[in-house]
Write an enzyme that holds these catalytic residues in place. Sequence first.
Site, PDB file in Angstrom:
ATOM      1  N   CYS A  84     -28.603  17.670 -16.523  1.00 21.27           N
ATOM      2  CA  CYS A  84     -27.997  16.329 -16.518  1.00 21.27           C
ATOM      3  C   CYS A  84     -28.831  15.306 -17.284  1.00 21.27           C
ATOM      4  O   CYS A  84     -28.367  14.191 -17.522  1.00 21.27           O
ATOM      5  CB  CYS A  84     -27.765  15.865 -15.084  1.00 21.27           C
ATOM      6  SG  CYS A  84     -26.725  16.990 -14.156  1.00 21.27           S
ATOM      7  N   CYS A 210     -20.000  11.938  -3.526  1.00 25.88           N
ATOM      8  CA  CYS A 210     -20.289  12.758  -4.717  1.00 25.88           C
ATOM      9  C   CYS A 210     -19.781  12.086  -5.980  1.00 25.88           C
ATOM     10  O   CYS A 210     -18.731  11.440  -5.976  1.00 25.88           O
ATOM     11  CB  CYS A 210     -19.580  14.108  -4.620  1.00 25.88           C
ATOM     12  SG  CYS A 210     -19.925  15.035  -3.116  1.00 25.88           S
ATOM     13  N   LYS A 332     -21.451   7.901  -9.792  1.00 29.56           N
ATOM     14  CA  LYS A 332     -20.503   7.957  -8.675  1.00 29.56           C
ATOM     15  C   LYS A 332     -19.116   7.440  -9.062  1.00 29.56           C
ATOM     16  O   LYS A 332     -18.116   8.088  -8.812  1.00 29.56           O
ATOM     17  CB  LYS A 332     -21.104   7.154  -7.498  1.00 29.56           C
ATOM     18  CG  LYS A 332     -20.200   6.831  -6.342  1.00 29.56           C
ATOM     19  CD  LYS A 332     -19.923   8.035  -5.454  1.00 29.56           C
ATOM     20  CE  LYS A 332     -18.704   8.789  -5.845  1.00 29.56           C
ATOM     21  NZ  LYS A 332     -17.502   8.582  -5.051  1.00 29.56           N
ATOM     22  N   HIS A 336     -19.471  11.477 -14.509  1.00 30.27           N
ATOM     23  CA  HIS A 336     -20.681  12.217 -14.890  1.00 30.27           C
ATOM     24  C   HIS A 336     -20.339  13.410 -15.786  1.00 30.27           C
ATOM     25  O   HIS A 336     -20.373  14.560 -15.334  1.00 30.27           O
ATOM     26  CB  HIS A 336     -21.402  12.649 -13.603  1.00 30.27           C
ATOM     27  CG  HIS A 336     -22.720  13.326 -13.818  1.00 30.27           C
ATOM     28  ND1 HIS A 336     -23.522  13.118 -14.926  1.00 30.27           N
ATOM     29  CD2 HIS A 336     -23.396  14.236 -13.036  1.00 30.27           C
ATOM     30  CE1 HIS A 336     -24.613  13.849 -14.820  1.00 30.27           C
ATOM     31  NE2 HIS A 336     -24.556  14.541 -13.695  1.00 30.27           N
TER      32      HIS A 336
HETATM   33  N1  COA Z   1     -15.197  10.475  -6.072  1.00 33.99           N
HETATM   34  C1  COA Z   1     -14.066   9.829  -5.764  1.00 33.99           C
HETATM   35  N2  COA Z   1     -12.830  10.415  -5.775  1.00 33.99           N
HETATM   36  C2  COA Z   1     -12.775  11.703  -6.151  1.00 33.99           C
HETATM   37  C3  COA Z   1     -13.926  12.424  -6.506  1.00 33.99           C
HETATM   38  C4  COA Z   1     -15.161  11.769  -6.452  1.00 33.99           C
HETATM   39  N3  COA Z   1     -16.290  12.441  -6.757  1.00 33.99           N
HETATM   40  N4  COA Z   1     -13.557  13.680  -6.846  1.00 33.99           N
HETATM   41  C5  COA Z   1     -12.225  13.739  -6.709  1.00 33.99           C
HETATM   42  N5  COA Z   1     -11.750  12.560  -6.274  1.00 33.99           N
HETATM   43  C6  COA Z   1     -10.388  12.238  -5.898  1.00 33.99           C
HETATM   44  C7  COA Z   1      -9.335  12.786  -6.858  1.00 33.99           C
HETATM   45  O1  COA Z   1      -8.915  11.797  -7.791  1.00 33.99           O
HETATM   46  C8  COA Z   1      -8.224  13.157  -5.928  1.00 33.99           C
HETATM   47  O2  COA Z   1      -7.524  11.973  -5.576  1.00 33.99           O
HETATM   48  P1  COA Z   1      -5.915  11.997  -5.340  1.00 33.99           P
HETATM   49  O3  COA Z   1      -5.692  12.949  -4.204  1.00 33.99           O
HETATM   50  O4  COA Z   1      -5.595  10.572  -5.014  1.00 33.99           O
HETATM   51  O5  COA Z   1      -5.348  12.489  -6.639  1.00 33.99           O
HETATM   52  C9  COA Z   1      -8.913  13.635  -4.668  1.00 33.99           C
HETATM   53  O6  COA Z   1     -10.189  12.962  -4.682  1.00 33.99           O
HETATM   54  C10 COA Z   1      -9.122  15.134  -4.638  1.00 33.99           C
HETATM   55  O7  COA Z   1      -9.575  15.540  -5.916  1.00 33.99           O
HETATM   56  P2  COA Z   1      -9.951  17.028  -6.267  1.00 33.99           P
HETATM   57  O8  COA Z   1     -10.227  17.078  -7.744  1.00 33.99           O
HETATM   58  O9  COA Z   1      -8.935  17.968  -5.699  1.00 33.99           O
HETATM   59  O10 COA Z   1     -11.320  17.218  -5.477  1.00 33.99           O
HETATM   60  P3  COA Z   1     -12.175  18.497  -5.398  1.00 33.99           P
HETATM   61  O11 COA Z   1     -12.327  18.827  -3.942  1.00 33.99           O
HETATM   62  O12 COA Z   1     -11.684  19.592  -6.283  1.00 33.99           O
HETATM   63  O13 COA Z   1     -13.586  17.990  -5.949  1.00 33.99           O
HETATM   64  C11 COA Z   1     -15.778  17.249  -5.360  1.00 33.99           C
HETATM   65  C12 COA Z   1     -14.272  16.947  -5.306  1.00 33.99           C
HETATM   66  C13 COA Z   1     -16.516  16.086  -4.736  1.00 33.99           C
HETATM   67  C14 COA Z   1     -16.086  18.545  -4.594  1.00 33.99           C
HETATM   68  C15 COA Z   1     -16.195  17.420  -6.875  1.00 33.99           C
HETATM   69  O14 COA Z   1     -15.877  16.237  -7.573  1.00 33.99           O
HETATM   70  C16 COA Z   1     -17.683  17.700  -6.994  1.00 33.99           C
HETATM   71  O15 COA Z   1     -18.124  18.835  -6.754  1.00 33.99           O
HETATM   72  N6  COA Z   1     -18.475  16.726  -7.434  1.00 33.99           N
HETATM   73  C17 COA Z   1     -19.906  16.943  -7.685  1.00 33.99           C
HETATM   74  C18 COA Z   1     -20.132  17.372  -9.127  1.00 33.99           C
HETATM   75  C19 COA Z   1     -21.556  17.793  -9.342  1.00 33.99           C
HETATM   76  O16 COA Z   1     -22.133  18.572  -8.593  1.00 33.99           O
HETATM   77  N7  COA Z   1     -22.181  17.292 -10.401  1.00 33.99           N
HETATM   78  C20 COA Z   1     -23.548  17.574 -10.722  1.00 33.99           C
HETATM   79  C21 COA Z   1     -24.435  16.622 -10.051  1.00 33.99           C
HETATM   80  S1  COA Z   1     -26.131  17.068 -10.187  1.00 33.99           S
END
Ligand code: COA
Length: 389
Positions: A84, A210, A332, A336
């Site tokens: 990252c 997340c 956030k 990212h």
């Molecule tokens: N923050 C806010 N809203 C989020 C979000 C986030 N991080 N991720 C998804 N959403 C919203 C989507 O828009 C969707 O909204 P809707 O139902 O109104 O359309 C809903 O939440 C579900 O989205 P979805 O894509 O199905 O979620 P998911 O369960 O597949 O993924 C996380 C969500 C948090 C698990 C995923 O974003 C994640 O793993 N993030 C971390 C990424 C990471 O590890 N990066 C490296 C960092 S070192």
Amino acid sequence: MARACVVGAGMTQFGVHDEPLEELFADAALSAIHDAGVDGDEIEGLYFGNAMGGITENDTHLAPKLASHLGLQGIPCQRFEDACATSSNAFKHAVQSVEAGVHDVVLVGGVERCTAETGLDTEAMTRTFASASHREYEQPTGLTFPGVFALLTKRHMHEYGTTEEQLAEVAVKNHAHGQYNPRAHFGREADVAEVLDSPVVADPFHLMDCCPFSDGASAVVVVSEDVAETYDGDPVAVSGIGHRTDAVPIADKAAPVETTAAKEAANEAYAQADISPDDVDFAEVHDCFTGAEVIAIEALGLVPEGEGGAAAMRGDTYLSGEMPVNPSGGLKAKGHPIGATGTAQIVELTEQLRGSAGDRQVAGADKGIAHNLGGDTATAVVTVMEAAR
Ligand code: COA
């Protein structure tokens, strides 16, 4: 030694994109070039970051490809990969090449696609991101990146009494800032109850703690201060860049919760800039998870050790607070796209220090700091920039 200045900055909307990497990068690069008012034939080098295109899109050897797409073929081009912290490391090398007199004008940036547009769903992308953890010791245990930062944050909660409500306040604040950023993936109002009611991803993190998976690109034009005044874009000076690493895997880190690499990189950047944390007007930090922001502001010395959660709860880190953190919305809310995140922080510092950040402008911003982590905090790049006019 001449200092390096940023005279042009651009980025795409962070979110979901279906263009190939070279088109996404060109959007950001051309807007940085236009902002600087630099001619293509003045650009002497391209330093850019892409962390995972080889795995996610079977797209490698991107440096000459992206340069060709911009009509810059022939100049020296280099791709960087540091998880990252990928494009902040590209930025560091560009700055050093300018300071050393190797180049006068350099294009720097990053691009990444992390959404389902790549063909990889959340589960597959989570597995792909885990390639940045230790192949032999951590990957077989099923450790994911939400899991990595959950471990660090749980320890912080244990040592300092940090609470889930305090973590949720970080998310609420960054979504609030993100609503003023037209390029944010998820800029919108949220509240603590929404964060705490969202599904648990890795205890103590809920979905709303997340950062999302995002696609996007960012770019800046870096020039020597000797020539900065000849370009259209208001120059912003780079006064310090610290870069440190820590042991991998996590179990080998002497003090994982202090994020030693970030602390040392910050001290190096402060020393180069000849400032202390008290001189910093605002910070863009690597809030991949809410707990990461709490830990980051302590590592940067912006709040006392153990006080990051309490500072969030008091509202100190809001735009209107005493130490604004992540005026862009941070990872956030802004999003990212990992290889683009480092230079996106530099874009935000540039806009803030020019006074051109619109509704998310930090009042009186004169010195800003960017903190970008790679992997399990084993890479840290910290940059201090200041208004040059
Ligand atoms: N923050 C806010 N809203 C989020 C979000 C986030 N991080 N991720 C998804 N959403 C919203 C989507 O828009 C969707 O909204 P809707 O139902 O109104 O359309 C809903 O939440 C579900 O989205 P979805 O894509 O199905 O979620 P998911 O369960 O597949 O993924 C996380 C969500 C948090 C698990 C995923 O974003 C994640 O793993 N993030 C971390 C990424 C990471 O590890 N990066 C490296 C960092 S070192």
